[in-house]
Design a protein around this motif. Structure first.
Motif, mmCIF file in Angstrom:
data_model
loop_
_atom_site.group_PDB
_atom_site.id
_atom_site.type_symbol
_atom_site.label_atom_id
_atom_site.label_comp_id
_atom_site.label_asym_id
_atom_site.label_seq_id
_atom_site.Cartn_x
_atom_site.Cartn_y
_atom_site.Cartn_z
ATOM 1 N N GLU A 112 0.568 -1.250 0.071
ATOM 2 C CA GLU A 112 -0.059 0.071 -0.010
ATOM 3 C C GLU A 112 1.006 1.102 0.000
ATOM 4 O O GLU A 112 0.593 2.363 -0.551
ATOM 5 N N CYS A 113 1.876 1.095 0.634
ATOM 6 C CA CYS A 113 2.830 2.401 0.524
ATOM 7 C C CYS A 113 3.389 2.675 -0.728
ATOM 8 O O CYS A 113 3.535 3.714 -1.144
ATOM 9 N N LEU A 114 3.650 1.565 -1.514
ATOM 10 C CA LEU A 114 4.273 1.872 -2.978
ATOM 11 C C LEU A 114 3.188 2.125 -3.532
ATOM 12 O O LEU A 114 3.364 3.160 -4.576
ATOM 13 N N HIS A 115 1.914 1.970 -3.669
ATOM 14 C CA HIS A 115 0.667 2.545 -4.423
ATOM 15 C C HIS A 115 0.739 4.157 -4.183
ATOM 16 O O HIS A 115 0.605 4.851 -5.261
ATOM 17 N N SER A 116 1.008 4.549 -2.816
ATOM 18 C CA SER A 116 0.992 5.976 -2.500
ATOM 19 C C SER A 116 2.075 6.762 -3.211
ATOM 20 O O SER A 116 1.929 7.915 -3.459
ATOM 21 N N CYS A 117 3.137 5.895 -3.960
ATOM 22 C CA CYS A 117 4.378 6.525 -4.465
ATOM 23 C C CYS A 117 4.190 6.370 -6.094
ATOM 24 O O CYS A 117 4.897 6.986 -6.948
ATOM 25 N N GLN A 118 3.266 5.870 -6.373
ATOM 26 C CA GLN A 118 2.875 5.679 -8.074
ATOM 27 C C GLN A 118 2.341 6.652 -8.684
ATOM 28 O O GLN A 118 1.970 7.910 -7.825
ATOM 29 N N PHE B 10 -7.029 8.408 -12.457
ATOM 30 C CA PHE B 10 -7.627 7.883 -13.770
ATOM 31 C C PHE B 10 -8.275 6.452 -13.272
ATOM 32 O O PHE B 10 -9.371 6.265 -13.658
ATOM 33 N N ASN B 11 -7.470 5.643 -12.545
ATOM 34 C CA ASN B 11 -8.134 4.277 -12.271
ATOM 35 C C ASN B 11 -9.383 4.336 -11.370
ATOM 36 O O ASN B 11 -10.417 3.786 -11.680
ATOM 37 N N PHE B 12 -9.304 5.312 -10.385
ATOM 38 C CA PHE B 12 -10.369 5.522 -9.634
ATOM 39 C C PHE B 12 -11.530 6.249 -10.328
ATOM 40 O O PHE B 12 -12.528 5.525 -10.128
ATOM 41 N N ILE B 13 -11.356 7.320 -11.093
ATOM 42 C CA ILE B 13 -12.556 7.762 -11.768
ATOM 43 C C ILE B 13 -12.998 6.767 -12.922
ATOM 44 O O ILE B 13 -14.329 6.754 -12.968
ATOM 45 N N PHE B 14 -12.307 5.893 -13.444
ATOM 46 C CA PHE B 14 -12.622 5.222 -14.837
ATOM 47 C C PHE B 14 -13.507 4.163 -14.311
ATOM 48 O O PHE B 14 -14.339 3.652 -14.741
ATOM 49 N N SER B 15 -12.848 3.535 -13.197
ATOM 50 C CA SER B 15 -13.437 2.477 -12.406
ATOM 51 C C SER B 15 -14.945 2.827 -12.081
ATOM 52 O O SER B 15 -16.007 1.875 -12.184
ATOM 53 N N ILE C 57 1.441 -17.050 -6.108
ATOM 54 C CA ILE C 57 0.076 -17.204 -6.194
ATOM 55 C C ILE C 57 -0.872 -15.938 -6.421
ATOM 56 O O ILE C 57 -1.738 -16.015 -7.049
ATOM 57 N N GLY C 58 -0.471 -14.890 -5.717
ATOM 58 C CA GLY C 58 -1.261 -13.659 -5.655
ATOM 59 C C GLY C 58 -1.203 -12.948 -6.872
ATOM 60 O O GLY C 58 -2.297 -12.482 -7.193
ATOM 61 N N ILE C 59 -0.108 -12.807 -7.494
ATOM 62 C CA ILE C 59 -0.120 -12.142 -8.867
ATOM 63 C C ILE C 59 -1.117 -12.578 -9.999
ATOM 64 O O ILE C 59 -1.966 -11.724 -10.319
ATOM 65 N N PRO C 60 -0.997 -13.876 -10.183
ATOM 66 C CA PRO C 60 -1.710 -14.357 -11.018
ATOM 67 C C PRO C 60 -3.458 -14.490 -10.677
ATOM 68 O O PRO C 60 -4.266 -14.186 -11.415
ATOM 69 N N PHE C 61 -3.365 -14.521 -9.345
ATOM 70 C CA PHE C 61 -4.947 -14.462 -8.626
ATOM 71 C C PHE C 61 -5.483 -12.890 -9.053
ATOM 72 O O PHE C 61 -6.511 -12.848 -9.217
ATOM 73 N N VAL C 62 -4.594 -12.102 -8.810
ATOM 74 C CA VAL C 62 -5.190 -10.700 -8.969
ATOM 75 C C VAL C 62 -5.531 -10.255 -10.360
ATOM 76 O O VAL C 62 -6.471 -9.592 -10.798
ATOM 77 N N ILE C 63 -4.561 -10.927 -11.509
ATOM 78 C CA ILE C 63 -5.014 -10.622 -12.645
ATOM 79 C C ILE C 63 -6.204 -11.405 -13.071
ATOM 80 O O ILE C 63 -7.055 -10.794 -13.875
ATOM 81 N N VAL D 57 -4.756 -0.742 -16.745
ATOM 82 C CA VAL D 57 -4.435 0.247 -15.742
ATOM 83 C C VAL D 57 -4.377 -0.486 -14.370
ATOM 84 O O VAL D 57 -3.255 -0.240 -13.913
ATOM 85 N N ARG D 58 -5.462 -0.868 -13.994
ATOM 86 C CA ARG D 58 -5.425 -1.673 -12.628
ATOM 87 C C ARG D 58 -4.498 -2.626 -12.445
ATOM 88 O O ARG D 58 -3.570 -2.806 -11.452
ATOM 89 N N SER D 59 -4.323 -3.739 -13.533
ATOM 90 C CA SER D 59 -3.232 -4.516 -13.379
ATOM 91 C C SER D 59 -2.134 -4.137 -13.270
ATOM 92 O O SER D 59 -0.972 -4.640 -12.638
ATOM 93 N N PHE D 60 -1.488 -2.956 -14.148
ATOM 94 C CA PHE D 60 -0.235 -2.410 -14.101
ATOM 95 C C PHE D 60 0.083 -2.115 -12.655
ATOM 96 O O PHE D 60 1.160 -2.055 -11.899
ATOM 97 N N LEU D 61 -0.809 -1.132 -12.077
ATOM 98 C CA LEU D 61 -0.648 -0.733 -10.611
ATOM 99 C C LEU D 61 -0.715 -1.931 -9.700
ATOM 100 O O LEU D 61 0.410 -1.775 -8.762
ATOM 101 N N GLU D 62 -1.164 -2.900 -9.905
ATOM 102 C CA GLU D 62 -1.241 -3.914 -8.674
ATOM 103 C C GLU D 62 0.080 -4.748 -9.023
ATOM 104 O O GLU D 62 0.714 -4.843 -7.976
ATOM 105 N N ILE D 63 0.578 -5.060 -10.281
ATOM 106 C CA ILE D 63 1.480 -5.800 -10.494
ATOM 107 C C ILE D 63 2.622 -5.209 -10.125
ATOM 108 O O ILE D 63 3.616 -5.828 -9.188
ATOM 109 N N ASP D 64 2.771 -3.905 -10.430
ATOM 110 C CA ASP D 64 4.044 -3.156 -9.729
ATOM 111 C C ASP D 64 4.086 -3.004 -8.380
ATOM 112 O O ASP D 64 5.419 -3.263 -7.951
ATOM 113 N N ALA D 65 3.260 -2.874 -7.652
ATOM 114 C CA ALA D 65 3.319 -2.789 -6.392
ATOM 115 C C ALA D 65 3.502 -4.121 -5.647
ATOM 116 O O ALA D 65 4.362 -4.094 -4.743
#
Length: 229
Positions: A101-107, A114-119, A202-208, A158-166
């Motif tokens: 979550e801390c890494l999300h805050s640095c993205q 855009f991810n929030f609004i578009f979702s 396990i988590g990265i494929p699950f999120v995608i 967009v969302r998968s890029f943000l999640e995989i990066d973090a």
């Protein structure tokens, strides 16, 4: 007939992704608890303090951190620049989760907003066209299916890029934090990191899979409605 074919193809795509990514919920649940690793993470501070210290390491002190209530989900809220941390007192993965979550805050903030609004636009659009289709206001239903598919692909990208990066960076931030705190041995840190690797595997494929499935299910629901109407 075309709508039925779309439903079959989308359903097969959902199943195919689960096979390709080897989604195994039972295995995911099995690695959630580990008493030995829980004792190691008990040596570290409370969750909010960990988040604040990680944010200092990332030179991102302007983020507000709060303890979430009645939820097991931690998240970073881009609109309010706030990290909400779930109750993870007995969760050995809490250090990596907080790092995530801390890494999300640095993205990139533009991408996060855009991810929030578009979702939200995607959800509202789905609701509106569903209601209008039920009341037979919309006639060109194939166009709506195409638009939903386009929206799903954009949101997924967009969302998968943000999640995989973090997710890929969180293990390294957790490692740096644990080494800096010096509250456990190097051997204990390695044990945690090996388990974090298993979680990410396990988590990265699950999120995608989860992101794509959620979007495709909306399209299936709308397509079924077009057949009924």
């Amino acid at each position: 007939m075309e709508n039925i074919i779309y439903i079959i193809l989308i359903s097969l795509t959902i199943v195919l992704f689960k096979i390709i990514f080897k989604i195994n919920l039972k295995k995911a649940k099995e690695i959630q608890q580990n008493k030995e690793l829980e004792k190691i993470t008990d040596k570290f501070p409370e969750n909010i303090q960990i988040a604040q210290e990680m944010l200092e390491m990332l030179d991102n002190k302007g983020v507000k951190v709060e303890q979430a209530k009645n939820t097991e989900t931690s998240l970073y809220i881009a609109v309010t620049n706030k990290i909400s941390i779930a109750d993870m007192k007995n969760n050995y993965a809490r250090i990596q989760t907080i790092a995530h979550e801390c890494l999300h805050s640095c993205q990139d903030r533009t991408l996060l907003l855009f991810n929030f609004i578009f979702s939200n636009i995607n959800m509202i659009y789905f609701f509106i066209i569903t209601v209008l289709t039920l009341f037979k206001v919309i006639n060109n239903q194939m166009l709506q299916i195409a638009i939903l598919m386009l929206f799903t692909l954009i949101q997924f990208a967009v969302r998968s890029f943000l999640e995989i990066d973090a997710m890929t960076k969180s293990k390294f931030l957790a490692k740096e934090y644990m080494e800096k705190k010096k509250l456990c041995s190097n051997e204990e840190i390695e044990k945690l990191l090996k388990q974090y690797d298993k979680i990410n595997k396990i988590g990265i494929p699950f999120v995608i899979d989860n992101l794509l499935t959620n979007g495709l299910i909306r399209i299936v629901i709308y397509t079924i409605i077009t057949i009924i109407v």
